[in-house]
Write a protein that holds these residues in place. Structure first.
Motif, mmCIF file in Angstrom:
data_model
loop_
_atom_site.group_PDB
_atom_site.id
_atom_site.type_symbol
_atom_site.label_atom_id
_atom_site.label_comp_id
_atom_site.label_asym_id
_atom_site.label_seq_id
_atom_site.Cartn_x
_atom_site.Cartn_y
_atom_site.Cartn_z
ATOM 1 N N ILE A 34 -18.221 -12.704 117.156
ATOM 2 C CA ILE A 34 -17.430 -13.086 115.922
ATOM 3 C C ILE A 34 -18.593 -13.644 114.944
ATOM 4 O O ILE A 34 -18.480 -13.294 113.660
ATOM 5 C CB ILE A 34 -16.545 -14.148 116.517
ATOM 6 N N HIS A 35 -19.689 -14.267 115.559
ATOM 7 C CA HIS A 35 -20.732 -14.726 114.641
ATOM 8 C C HIS A 35 -21.634 -13.738 114.222
ATOM 9 O O HIS A 35 -21.846 -13.972 112.728
ATOM 10 C CB HIS A 35 -21.368 -15.976 115.388
ATOM 11 N N ASP A 36 -21.861 -12.876 114.883
ATOM 12 C CA ASP A 36 -22.660 -11.668 114.274
ATOM 13 C C ASP A 36 -21.723 -10.777 113.140
ATOM 14 O O ASP A 36 -22.284 -10.413 112.186
ATOM 15 C CB ASP A 36 -22.694 -10.480 115.383
ATOM 16 N N LEU A 37 -20.626 -10.785 113.556
ATOM 17 C CA LEU A 37 -19.627 -10.111 112.417
ATOM 18 C C LEU A 37 -19.770 -10.648 111.311
ATOM 19 O O LEU A 37 -19.637 -10.043 110.203
ATOM 20 C CB LEU A 37 -18.134 -9.781 112.907
ATOM 21 N N ARG A 38 -19.406 -12.246 111.301
ATOM 22 C CA ARG A 38 -19.508 -12.850 110.146
ATOM 23 C C ARG A 38 -20.667 -12.710 109.284
ATOM 24 O O ARG A 38 -20.759 -12.925 108.079
ATOM 25 C CB ARG A 38 -19.297 -14.294 110.494
ATOM 26 N N LYS A 39 -21.742 -12.621 110.042
ATOM 27 C CA LYS A 39 -23.160 -12.558 109.284
ATOM 28 C C LYS A 39 -23.369 -11.275 108.573
ATOM 29 O O LYS A 39 -23.884 -11.074 107.504
ATOM 30 C CB LYS A 39 -24.131 -12.684 110.608
ATOM 31 N N ILE A 40 -22.802 -10.119 109.369
ATOM 32 C CA ILE A 40 -22.940 -8.655 108.929
ATOM 33 C C ILE A 40 -22.360 -8.383 107.543
ATOM 34 O O ILE A 40 -22.627 -7.815 106.700
ATOM 35 C CB ILE A 40 -22.573 -7.745 110.016
ATOM 36 N N VAL A 52 -12.255 0.769 108.015
ATOM 37 C CA VAL A 52 -11.292 1.233 109.067
ATOM 38 C C VAL A 52 -11.629 0.466 110.238
ATOM 39 O O VAL A 52 -12.916 0.134 110.834
ATOM 40 C CB VAL A 52 -11.454 2.487 109.441
ATOM 41 N N LEU A 53 -10.606 -0.278 110.978
ATOM 42 C CA LEU A 53 -10.733 -0.989 112.184
ATOM 43 C C LEU A 53 -9.610 -0.718 113.112
ATOM 44 O O LEU A 53 -8.490 -0.398 112.605
ATOM 45 C CB LEU A 53 -10.372 -2.598 111.552
ATOM 46 N N PHE A 54 -10.195 -0.401 114.237
ATOM 47 C CA PHE A 54 -9.486 0.121 115.562
ATOM 48 C C PHE A 54 -9.621 -1.079 116.541
ATOM 49 O O PHE A 54 -10.729 -1.312 116.939
ATOM 50 C CB PHE A 54 -9.963 1.498 115.923
ATOM 51 N N SER A 55 -8.552 -1.278 117.142
ATOM 52 C CA SER A 55 -8.339 -2.172 118.408
ATOM 53 C C SER A 55 -7.333 -1.598 119.394
ATOM 54 O O SER A 55 -6.250 -1.019 118.856
ATOM 55 C CB SER A 55 -8.158 -3.727 117.867
ATOM 56 N N ALA A 56 -7.421 -2.024 120.608
ATOM 57 C CA ALA A 56 -6.611 -1.920 121.525
ATOM 58 C C ALA A 56 -5.515 -2.943 121.835
ATOM 59 O O ALA A 56 -4.383 -3.061 122.093
ATOM 60 C CB ALA A 56 -7.120 -1.588 122.846
ATOM 61 N N THR A 57 -5.971 -4.079 121.510
ATOM 62 C CA THR A 57 -5.230 -5.353 121.327
ATOM 63 C C THR A 57 -5.307 -6.109 120.089
ATOM 64 O O THR A 57 -6.244 -5.963 119.344
ATOM 65 C CB THR A 57 -5.335 -6.194 122.526
ATOM 66 N N GLU A 92 -8.776 -13.265 111.333
ATOM 67 C CA GLU A 92 -9.732 -13.419 110.626
ATOM 68 C C GLU A 92 -10.793 -12.305 110.196
ATOM 69 O O GLU A 92 -11.230 -12.102 109.109
ATOM 70 C CB GLU A 92 -10.641 -14.646 111.282
ATOM 71 N N ILE A 93 -10.845 -11.342 111.328
ATOM 72 C CA ILE A 93 -11.656 -10.128 110.883
ATOM 73 C C ILE A 93 -11.139 -9.355 109.941
ATOM 74 O O ILE A 93 -11.845 -9.038 109.020
ATOM 75 C CB ILE A 93 -11.933 -9.643 112.285
#
Length: 431
Positions: A167-173, A184-189, A196-197
């Motif tokens: 989560i912290h890496d994604l906030r930084k990127i 485009v975001l894919f998730s299984a759950t 937030e993402i």
């Protein structure tokens, strides 16, 4: 029946799909591709093995065809983020198949290998880059690339990225990315942090869902064995012996345990290899390549391989140890029954894994059929009868599977004490 030609893809891409024997899109592809081709942000919810890579990959490649020149130095036009090296490599392989014969280049940057060759490859600019978050940040910190020209972003298996602490890496990127882009975001759950993402990365996304979270593929048959921990290896060997000519993946919980199990299988005469966090990237890739090509028939792995392997010939998945994160059970067994084939998933449950089993069955909203043994004392559901020989009965079976002193030396103390750190602190670290 819908075809890829009906989805609005460029003619050359449809021809390439025909060459690869792909003519009919899966439900997630059918629902997501038209929206992505229209330039909309997409949030997709779909179980593993449903064709998500092409659901985002084909619109991404179509986007590349709109450019009239090569990417500028150190720039990236399309970025795909994946949680594990294995999944990133699988995505890269799939995308490279699609762009074969075109001028587009698909790059891969992951940890576990030297960073300097990756820096050199990024200098010329990249059409599509597949990356794990940690290595991408290392490269950004070294100014080996810039994301200011990135206008197509994919977050694949976003829930696993959260599970693994990214989560912290994604906030930084996100701070390096331009605001004007398609995502485009894919998730299984859909864990709570996913909102937030979504808020940080997506703008007015179209939401598509093809199956409820926690549902396994329809062509997977499942069975459960209640068995003492000390007897698991002998039962695994007994079951593997029934299909020596068919590929099987065996999932363990820890790196050291998986390595010991692999060595035990080799000693028992099986062509086996292992994939886990203590292996270098080169060792992982060689093991997966040998497994894919049939040189080995049994792959022992931790959850680093729960979502990153797309090998259609895998007919059997064994949960030697039940996962701490119940959703990972669904991802593990999703390594079989791919490409329309049938598959079998077998789970072992020792006395100290009762809580994990309950969590898995709650998420999946099913009761896994019992093939041998009986539920351990304290379990809510009644014993079920099934095939196979009885092992480890809940109240003092003949092989020491369940009595009050199960697994203890004579005169031993209490049973079923949980060892190791609290439940919430296990899981991703074990990979």
């Amino acid at each position: 029946m819908t075809t890829f030609n009906d989805l609005g893809l460029p003619e050359k891409m449809v021809s390439r799909l025909d060459e690869l024997g792909l003519t009919t899109p899966t439900p997630i592809q059918e629902r997501a591709i038209p929206h992505a081709l229209d330039g909309q942000d997409v949030m997709g919810l779909a179980q593993t093995g449903t064709g998500k890579t092409l659901a985002f990959g084909l619109p991404l490649i179509a986007r590349m065809q709109s450019y009239g020149q090569k990417p500028e130095r150190k720039t990236v036009r399309g970025l795909v983020l994946a949680p594990t090296r294995e999944l990133a490599a699988q995505i890269c392989h799939s995308l490279r198949e699609q762009v074969d014969g075109t001028p587009f280049k698909v790059g891969l940057v992951v940890g576990g290998v030297g960073i300097n060759p990756q820096i050199k490859r990024l200098e010329k600019g990249t059409d599509i880059l597949v990356a794990t978050p940690g290595r991408l940040i290392d490269l950004l910190d070294r100014r080996a690339l810039t994301l200011q020209s990135t206008d197509f972003l994919v977050l694949d298996e976003a829930d696993q990225m959260l599970d693994m602490g990214f989560i912290h890496d994604l906030r930084k990127i996100v701070q390096w990315l331009p605001e004007e882009r398609q995502t485009v975001l894919f998730s299984a759950t859909m864990p709570k942090l996913m909102n937030e993402i979504a808020d940080a990365y997506l703008q007015n996304p179209v939401k598509v869902q093809v199956s409820p979270p926690g549902k396994a593929a329809d062509k997977i048959t499942q069975e459960l064995h209640y068995i003492a921990k000390a007897e698991k290896t002998s039962l695994l060997i007994e079951l593997l012996d029934k299909h020596r000519d068919e590929a099987a993946i065996v999932f363990g919980r820890t790196k050291h345990g998986s390595e010991r199990l692999m060595k035990a299988l080799v000693k028992a005469g099986y062509a086996a290899a292992s994939v886990h966090g203590n292996k270098s990237q080169g060792q992982r890739e060689r093991a997966i390549k040998a497994f894919r090509e049939g040189e080995i028939m049994v792959l022992v792995a931790t959850d680093v391989a729960a979502r990153g392997l797309d090998i259609p010939q895998v007919r059997h998945v064994y949960n030697f140890d039940l996962p701490n994160v119940p959703e990972n059970y669904v991802h593990r067994i999703g390594r079989t029954a791919r490409a329309g084939m049938d598959g079998a998933a077998v789970a072992f449950c020792a006395p100290d894994e009762v809580d994990e089993l309950k969590a898995i069955q709650k998420v999946m909203k099913i009761s896994i059929p019992v093939a041998s043994g009986s539920p351990w004392m304290g379990m809510d559901e009644p014993a079920k009868k099934g095939g196979g020989r009885v092992r480890g009965r809940g109240r003092g079976g003949p092989r020491g599977g369940g009595g009050d002193n199960a697994g203890q030396k004579p005169g031993g103390g209490q049973r079923n004490k949980r060892r190791g750190p609290p439940r919430g602190k296990r899981g991703p670290k074990a990979a």
